[in-house]
Design an enzyme around this catalytic site. Structure first.
Site, PDB file in Angstrom:
ATOM      1  N   ASP A 146      45.260  40.251  35.489  1.00  0.00           N
ATOM      2  CA  ASP A 146      44.316  40.351  34.390  1.00  0.00           C
ATOM      3  C   ASP A 146      44.910  41.220  33.278  1.00  0.00           C
ATOM      4  O   ASP A 146      45.176  42.398  33.482  1.00  0.00           O
ATOM      5  CB  ASP A 146      43.000  40.953  34.892  1.00  0.00           C
ATOM      6  CG  ASP A 146      41.915  40.975  33.835  1.00  0.00           C
ATOM      7  OD1 ASP A 146      42.160  40.558  32.696  1.00  0.00           O
ATOM      8  OD2 ASP A 146      40.794  41.416  34.174  1.00  0.00           O
TER       9      ASP A 146
ATOM     10  N   HIS B 111      41.521  37.533  35.611  1.00  0.00           N
ATOM     11  CA  HIS B 111      40.271  38.216  35.271  1.00  0.00           C
ATOM     12  C   HIS B 111      39.088  37.691  36.084  1.00  0.00           C
ATOM     13  O   HIS B 111      38.315  38.469  36.639  1.00  0.00           O
ATOM     14  CB  HIS B 111      39.991  38.054  33.771  1.00  0.00           C
ATOM     15  CG  HIS B 111      38.736  38.714  33.325  1.00  0.00           C
ATOM     16  ND1 HIS B 111      38.559  40.084  33.362  1.00  0.00           N
ATOM     17  CD2 HIS B 111      37.568  38.206  32.838  1.00  0.00           C
ATOM     18  CE1 HIS B 111      37.353  40.386  32.910  1.00  0.00           C
ATOM     19  NE2 HIS B 111      36.728  39.269  32.589  1.00  0.00           N
TER      20      HIS B 111
ATOM     21  N   ASP C 296      33.654  42.436  35.044  1.00  0.00           N
ATOM     22  CA  ASP C 296      33.500  42.297  33.597  1.00  0.00           C
ATOM     23  C   ASP C 296      32.259  43.116  33.186  1.00  0.00           C
ATOM     24  O   ASP C 296      32.093  44.241  33.647  1.00  0.00           O
ATOM     25  CB  ASP C 296      33.417  40.811  33.229  1.00  0.00           C
ATOM     26  CG  ASP C 296      33.520  40.534  31.738  1.00  0.00           C
ATOM     27  OD1 ASP C 296      34.656  40.426  31.239  1.00  0.00           O
ATOM     28  OD2 ASP C 296      32.479  40.414  31.075  1.00  0.00           O
TER      29      ASP C 296
END
Length: 286
Positions: free
Chosen positions: A238, A267, A109
Site C-alpha cells: 500500500d 490498500h 482506511d
C-alpha cells in the site's frame, strides 16, 4: 432512499438487516455466533469488502458489518453532510442499539478513525482492536495533504461524482489481485448516479477537515483503548498507508499488539488476503 442494488447471493451470501438511526436508514449484516466483531469499511467501499473475511469467521464469531449512510445499501439522506464525526455518531448509535459489549472492532482506511471514535466513547465495552492500512491522527505527510486538496478540488470532485473515479480507478489501483467484473459491479452498482457518490466525494476532503476529530483520537486512543489487545494486519504494498510511517505509531499506541504483514496485499487488503486476515483474527482472539 436506500440503494436499490441487489447483491449476488453467491458473492454476498448474507441476510440484509436495517437500523433506523437518527440520521437515516442503515444497512448492516449480522452473521454467525460467538464473540462479536464489528467491521468498519473505508472509501469508496461498503460491507461487501469484508465478505470473504466474514465467510471465514462466522463459524466462530458473530460478525457485524454496516454500510455508512451514503455507502453500500444504506440510505443517502439529503441533509447529511457525510463528515467523519457524523458517520462515527451514527455507527455509535448502531453499536448501542445492538447492545454490543466486549466487542472487537476492525477498521481499514476511514474505518480506522471511525471505529476508534466509536470505541473511545465506549472503551469499557471494547474487547480488542484490529487495524490495518489506516490511521487515527492528523496527517503529517505532504503527499496525503496534497491528495486531500487535489481530490477536493472542483475538477476531481467532478470526476468522483460524474465518472465514479474512486471506484473505477482507485479500487483497481489499490488491489494486488485483479478483480473480476462481477466484483467490480458490486462496488459500482451501489452508487450508479452522481448523487449516490456524495459520501465518497466528501471523504478525501475530510483528511484535512476532520483534523479536530483526529487530534482528539491521537490522544484518546492510547489513553482509553491502548491497554486493549490489538492486531495489525497490514498490506505491505500500500503506497497510501506505507508501513514505515504508520506501523510504529500503531505499535506505540497499543503495547499489547501482534503485527501480521501481508506481503502481497495492497490498500484493499480484504480483497487481496482475506484468508490470512481471518486466520490472524482467529489466532489472536480465540
Amino acid at each position: 432512499m436506500p440503494s436499490e442494488f441487489t447483491p449476488d447471493p453467491e458473492l454476498y451470501p448474507f441476510s440484509p438487516r436495517w437500523f433506523d438511526s437518527s440520521r437515516g436508514r442503515v444497512h448492516y449484516i449480522d452473521e454467525g455466533a460467538g464473540p462479536v466483531i464489528v467491521f468498519f469499511h473505508g472509501n469508496p467501499t461498503w460491507s461487501f469488502l469484508y465478505r470473504n473475511i466474514i465467510a471465514g469467521l462466522r463459524d466462530r464469531f458473530r460478525c457485524i458489518a454496516p454500510d455508512y449512510l451514503g455507502f453500500g445499501l444504506s440510505e443517502r439522506p439529503s441533509e447529511f453532510t457525510y463528515r467523519i464525526d457524523e458517520h462515527a455518531s451514527v455507527m455509535g448509535e448502531l453499536v448501542d442499539h445492538l447492545e454490543l459489549d466486549q466487542y472487537l472492532s476492525m477498521g481499514q482506511d476511514w474505518g480506522g478513525p471511525i471505529s476508534m471514535a466509536v470505541g473511545t466513547d465506549r472503551a469499557d465495552r471494547v474487547r480488542g482492536v484490529v487495524l490495518g492500512n489506516t490511521w487515527f491522527w492528523p496527517t503529517s505527510e505532504l503527499s496525503t495533504k496534497i491528495f486531500s486538496v487535489v481530490m477536493g478540488s472542483p475538477p476531481m470532485q467532478w470526476a468522483i461524482t460524474k465518472q465514479n473515479f474512486f471506484v473505477e480507478r482507485l479500487i483497481p489501483a489499490g488491489t494486488s489481485t485483479s478483480l473480476d467484473d462481477a466484483v467490480m459491479e458490486h462496488y459500482r452498482g451501489v452508487q450508479p448516479t452522481p448523487k449516490d457518490r456524495a459520501g465518497v466525494a466528501r471523504m478525501p476532503k475530510e483528511i484535512l477537515a476532520a483534523r479536530p476529530l483526529l487530534e482528539r483520537l491521537s490522544r484518546d486512543v492510547p489513553a482509553k483503548l491502548g491497554s486493549k489487545p490489538a492486531l495489525f494486519v497490514w498490506g505491505m504494498k500500500d503506497f497510501a498507508f506505507r508501513p514505515g510511517p504508520n506501523l510504529p505509531r500503531m505499535r506505540e499506541a497499543f503495547p499489547d499488539h501482534v503485527v501480521v504483514e501481508l506481503a502481497e496485499a495492497n490498500h484493499f487488503m480484504q480483497e487481496d488476503a482475506p484468508e490470512q486476515i481471518a486466520e490472524a483474527i482467529i489466532d489472536r482472539f480465540t
